[in-house]
Design a protein around this motif. Structure first.
Motif, PDB file in Angstrom:
ATOM      1  N   LYS A 123       0.801  -1.219   0.000  1.00  0.00           N
ATOM      2  CA  LYS A 123       0.000   0.000   0.000  1.00  0.00           C
ATOM      3  C   LYS A 123       0.836   1.272   0.000  1.00  0.00           C
ATOM      4  N   LYS A 124       2.004   1.213   0.629  1.00  0.00           N
ATOM      5  CA  LYS A 124       2.842   2.403   0.662  1.00  0.00           C
ATOM      6  C   LYS A 124       3.970   2.342  -0.368  1.00  0.00           C
ATOM      7  N   ARG A 125       4.656   1.231  -0.431  1.00  0.00           N
ATOM      8  CA  ARG A 125       5.856   1.146  -1.257  1.00  0.00           C
ATOM      9  C   ARG A 125       5.562   1.150  -2.763  1.00  0.00           C
ATOM     10  N   PRO A 179       3.100   2.615  -4.572  1.00  0.00           N
ATOM     11  CA  PRO A 179       2.915   3.971  -5.109  1.00  0.00           C
ATOM     12  C   PRO A 179       4.225   4.764  -5.152  1.00  0.00           C
ATOM     13  N   GLU A 180       5.095   4.569  -4.163  1.00  0.00           N
ATOM     14  CA  GLU A 180       6.394   5.251  -4.180  1.00  0.00           C
ATOM     15  C   GLU A 180       7.224   4.802  -5.373  1.00  0.00           C
ATOM     16  N   LEU A 181       7.256   3.491  -5.629  1.00  0.00           N
ATOM     17  CA  LEU A 181       7.998   2.974  -6.779  1.00  0.00           C
ATOM     18  C   LEU A 181       7.444   3.507  -8.086  1.00  0.00           C
ATOM     19  N   ASP A 235       6.013   6.282  -8.549  1.00  0.00           N
ATOM     20  CA  ASP A 235       6.392   7.694  -8.664  1.00  0.00           C
ATOM     21  C   ASP A 235       7.854   7.843  -9.083  1.00  0.00           C
ATOM     22  N   GLU A 236       8.690   6.898  -8.658  1.00  0.00           N
ATOM     23  CA  GLU A 236      10.131   7.012  -8.867  1.00  0.00           C
ATOM     24  C   GLU A 236      10.617   6.401 -10.178  1.00  0.00           C
ATOM     25  N   ARG A 282      -3.695   5.685 -12.292  1.00  0.00           N
ATOM     26  CA  ARG A 282      -2.434   6.168 -12.853  1.00  0.00           C
ATOM     27  C   ARG A 282      -2.319   5.947 -14.361  1.00  0.00           C
TER      28      ARG A 282
END
Length: 81
Positions: free
Chosen positions: A2-4, A6-8, A10-11, A39
């Protein structure tokens, strides 16, 4: 995830994510589909089948809507020179 994830996303320059998989729960599949839809990502799926090396083959147990295949095919065709 759930957190990681979306971060990936974005990166790194992802085109799509594996939404459908034999190990995904219905809730995970829904969450991945929602994230991909938000997305504008392609939605893929797979059985992660490695034959009988790890377990009984699960090939054919995951159903990916044909429209997703068509979107992937169109994206690949658009990249052709």
């Amino acid at each position: 995830f759930k957190k990681r994830l979306p971060e990936l996303l974005d990166e790194l320059p992802f085109d799509g994510i594996e939404v459908y998989h034999t190990k995904h729960t219905p809730g995970q599949t829904d969450a991945f589909a929602k994230l991909a839809g938000e997305r504008g990502l392609l939605m893929a799926g797979g059985s992660d089948c490695h034959g009988t090396a790890k377990h009984d083959p699960e090939m054919g147990k995951v159903r990916v809507p044909y429209a997703h295949f068509e979107r992937i095919e169109a994206a690949l065709a658009a990249r052709q020179p």
